[in-house]
Write a protein that holds these residues in place. Structure first.
Motif, PDB file in Angstrom:
ATOM      1  N   ILE A 178       0.843  -1.135  -0.078  1.00  0.00           N
ATOM      2  CA  ILE A 178       0.024  -0.079   0.035  1.00  0.00           C
ATOM      3  C   ILE A 178       0.817   1.125   0.051  1.00  0.00           C
ATOM      4  N   ASP A 179       0.867   1.947  -1.050  1.00  0.00           N
ATOM      5  CA  ASP A 179       1.458   3.274  -1.150  1.00  0.00           C
ATOM      6  C   ASP A 179       0.570   4.324  -1.829  1.00  0.00           C
ATOM      7  N   GLU A 180       0.971   5.317  -2.087  1.00  0.00           N
ATOM      8  CA  GLU A 180       0.205   6.708  -2.751  1.00  0.00           C
ATOM      9  C   GLU A 180      -0.405   6.121  -3.858  1.00  0.00           C
ATOM     10  N   THR A 181       0.282   5.716  -4.662  1.00  0.00           N
ATOM     11  CA  THR A 181      -0.211   5.139  -5.972  1.00  0.00           C
ATOM     12  C   THR A 181      -1.677   4.292  -5.678  1.00  0.00           C
ATOM     13  N   ILE A 182      -1.550   3.221  -4.737  1.00  0.00           N
ATOM     14  CA  ILE A 182      -2.782   2.534  -4.710  1.00  0.00           C
ATOM     15  C   ILE A 182      -3.682   3.210  -3.950  1.00  0.00           C
ATOM     16  N   ILE A 183      -3.442   3.984  -3.045  1.00  0.00           N
ATOM     17  CA  ILE A 183      -4.530   4.721  -2.424  1.00  0.00           C
ATOM     18  C   ILE A 183      -5.404   5.854  -3.642  1.00  0.00           C
ATOM     19  N   ASN A 184      -4.156   6.323  -4.508  1.00  0.00           N
ATOM     20  CA  ASN A 184      -5.037   7.345  -5.434  1.00  0.00           C
ATOM     21  C   ASN A 184      -5.879   6.462  -6.393  1.00  0.00           C
ATOM     22  N   ASN A 185      -5.562   5.409  -6.656  1.00  0.00           N
ATOM     23  CA  ASN A 185      -6.232   4.387  -7.708  1.00  0.00           C
ATOM     24  C   ASN A 185      -7.721   3.951  -7.113  1.00  0.00           C
ATOM     25  N   HIS A 186      -7.851   4.269  -5.746  1.00  0.00           N
ATOM     26  CA  HIS A 186      -9.016   3.728  -4.901  1.00  0.00           C
ATOM     27  C   HIS A 186     -10.075   5.032  -4.935  1.00  0.00           C
ATOM     28  N   LEU A 187      -9.423   6.163  -5.030  1.00  0.00           N
ATOM     29  CA  LEU A 187     -10.316   7.472  -4.912  1.00  0.00           C
ATOM     30  C   LEU A 187     -11.068   7.667  -6.056  1.00  0.00           C
ATOM     31  N   TYR A 188     -12.277   8.526  -5.764  1.00  0.00           N
ATOM     32  CA  TYR A 188     -13.069   9.128  -6.860  1.00  0.00           C
ATOM     33  C   TYR A 188     -12.269   9.767  -8.054  1.00  0.00           C
ATOM     34  N   THR A 189     -11.315  10.223  -7.645  1.00  0.00           N
ATOM     35  CA  THR A 189     -10.418  11.152  -8.551  1.00  0.00           C
ATOM     36  C   THR A 189      -9.266  10.112  -9.296  1.00  0.00           C
ATOM     37  N   HIS A 190      -9.344   8.996  -9.286  1.00  0.00           N
ATOM     38  CA  HIS A 190      -8.201   8.136  -9.888  1.00  0.00           C
ATOM     39  C   HIS A 190      -7.767   8.472 -11.234  1.00  0.00           C
ATOM     40  N   ASN A 191      -8.845   9.057 -12.112  1.00  0.00           N
ATOM     41  CA  ASN A 191      -8.531   9.402 -13.279  1.00  0.00           C
ATOM     42  C   ASN A 191      -8.131  10.967 -13.410  1.00  0.00           C
ATOM     43  N   LEU A 192      -8.030  11.959 -12.339  1.00  0.00           N
ATOM     44  CA  LEU A 192      -7.334  12.940 -12.279  1.00  0.00           C
ATOM     45  C   LEU A 192      -6.196  13.158 -11.780  1.00  0.00           C
ATOM     46  N   PRO A 193      -5.414  14.320 -12.152  1.00  0.00           N
ATOM     47  CA  PRO A 193      -4.060  14.703 -11.629  1.00  0.00           C
ATOM     48  C   PRO A 193      -4.474  15.437 -10.220  1.00  0.00           C
ATOM     49  N   ASP A 194      -3.246  15.477  -9.253  1.00  0.00           N
ATOM     50  CA  ASP A 194      -3.462  16.403  -8.086  1.00  0.00           C
ATOM     51  C   ASP A 194      -3.843  17.774  -8.583  1.00  0.00           C
ATOM     52  N   VAL A 195      -4.717  18.296  -7.529  1.00  0.00           N
ATOM     53  CA  VAL A 195      -4.973  19.785  -7.758  1.00  0.00           C
ATOM     54  C   VAL A 195      -3.707  20.882  -7.417  1.00  0.00           C
ATOM     55  N   ASP A 196      -3.625  21.673  -8.631  1.00  0.00           N
ATOM     56  CA  ASP A 196      -2.409  22.547  -8.556  1.00  0.00           C
ATOM     57  C   ASP A 196      -2.956  23.986  -7.845  1.00  0.00           C
ATOM     58  N   LEU A 197      -4.195  24.228  -7.975  1.00  0.00           N
ATOM     59  CA  LEU A 197      -4.682  25.722  -7.306  1.00  0.00           C
ATOM     60  C   LEU A 197      -6.184  25.419  -7.114  1.00  0.00           C
ATOM     61  N   LEU A 198      -6.397  25.947  -5.856  1.00  0.00           N
ATOM     62  CA  LEU A 198      -7.673  25.705  -5.182  1.00  0.00           C
ATOM     63  C   LEU A 198      -8.170  27.231  -4.893  1.00  0.00           C
ATOM     64  N   ILE A 199      -9.058  27.412  -5.380  1.00  0.00           N
ATOM     65  CA  ILE A 199      -9.780  28.934  -5.373  1.00  0.00           C
ATOM     66  C   ILE A 199     -11.183  28.572  -4.457  1.00  0.00           C
ATOM     67  N   ARG A 200     -11.221  29.449  -3.342  1.00  0.00           N
ATOM     68  CA  ARG A 200     -12.710  29.494  -2.789  1.00  0.00           C
ATOM     69  C   ARG A 200     -13.055  31.213  -2.709  1.00  0.00           C
ATOM     70  N   THR A 201     -14.227  31.058  -2.935  1.00  0.00           N
ATOM     71  CA  THR A 201     -15.033  32.551  -3.176  1.00  0.00           C
ATOM     72  C   THR A 201     -15.685  32.805  -1.870  1.00  0.00           C
ATOM     73  N   SER A 202     -16.088  33.995  -1.508  1.00  0.00           N
ATOM     74  CA  SER A 202     -16.856  34.439  -0.506  1.00  0.00           C
ATOM     75  C   SER A 202     -16.104  34.980   0.947  1.00  0.00           C
ATOM     76  N   GLY A 203     -14.874  34.716   0.750  1.00  0.00           N
ATOM     77  CA  GLY A 203     -13.923  35.344   1.711  1.00  0.00           C
ATOM     78  C   GLY A 203     -13.951  34.492   2.878  1.00  0.00           C
ATOM     79  N   GLU A 204     -14.302  32.934   2.901  1.00  0.00           N
ATOM     80  CA  GLU A 204     -14.224  31.975   4.074  1.00  0.00           C
ATOM     81  C   GLU A 204     -13.058  31.424   3.500  1.00  0.00           C
TER      82      GLU A 204
END
Length: 246
Positions: free
Chosen positions: A167-193
């Motif tokens: 069990i490593d990061e690859t195995i964990i990644n392959n079992h996530l909903y996002t297994h077909n997506l790369p890691d997030v580079d930029l996360l934006i949150r609106t509203s000031g929270e």
């Protein structure tokens, strides 16, 4: 005002994720019901999607409806589901025009049958598109996602399909909903929270975070460009020193 043409064509975030927050408060400021805010928020989604296509963002993930959102008043939930269905129908033509592939993450089986059916149909009709991948996080919660992954991996270990030592990061990644997506580079949150609100907790481990004091219906091309340019001016070290990056 910032325009898309102001963005340098290098060092773009490959995967942009957005927590679209503030629809209800935006409506309240105008003496309107929260529904009015959600309806105007949908217009912002279209603008952001089209602008991300122009910027050549490869992956865009939108926090559309969380697992916690099921606790909201029924009238608001019904409105959000209605808007989801109508928006998917309206935007199919736009997706095809812009070569956008629709994807989804979350416990989508819990969606109302009509919303689920429309979602599946649009995903099927855009699956051959090769441009930007637009992912809607629906009935999504990151803790639930991690629980699901751990259970699936545990079953495989129990049945000797994989070893616990493997069990490593690859195995964990392959079992996530996002297994077909790369890691997030930029996360934006609106509203000031300044919260992550149970969104992509694993996938944003090294993401750049950008919080803006603007409600989602008012989030414009100018704000998007400002966020991208801010990202391009940051140094992403991934645990290394600045000298190691030279």
């Amino acid at each position: 005002m910032n325009k898309i043409d102001d963005i340098a064509d290098h060092n773009l975030p490959k995967h942009l994720a957005i927590i679209m927050d503030g629809n209800g408060r935006w409506a309240k400021q105008r003496g309107k019901h929260r529904v009015f805010g959600h309806e105007n928020g949908v217009k912002t989604v279209r603008t952001v999607v089209e602008n991300c296509v122009k910027i050549k963002i490869e992956y865009l993930t939108l926090y559309t409806f969380s697992t916690e959102n099921w606790k909201r008043p029924k009238i608001e939930i019904d409105t959000l589901m209605r808007l989801l269905v109508s928006s998917l129908k309206k935007e199919l033509k736009t997706f095809k025009k812009n070569n956008v592939r629709l994807n989804t993450i979350g416990s989508i089986s819990s969606l109302p049958s009509r919303a689920y059916k429309e979602l599946m149909e649009v995903m099927e009709k855009t699956k051959e598109n090769t441009g930007m991948t637009l992912t809607l996080a629906l009935s999504y919660g990151s803790r639930e996602e991690l629980q699901s992954a751990i259970k699936a991996i545990s079953i495989k270990v129990k049945n000797n399909i994989i070893s616990s030592d493997d069990i490593d990061e690859t195995i964990i990644n392959n079992h996530l909903y996002t297994h077909n997506l790369p890691d997030v580079d930029l996360l934006i949150r609106t509203s000031g929270e300044h919260r992550i609100s149970n969104f992509l907790l694993w996938q944003i481990a090294y993401a750049e975070l950008y919080f803006i004091d603007v409600f989602w219906p008012d989030f414009s091309e100018h704000h998007l460009v400002e966020a991208i340019k801010n990202y391009q001016n940051r140094e992403r070290r991934f645990g290394k020193t600045s000298e190691q990056l030279i």
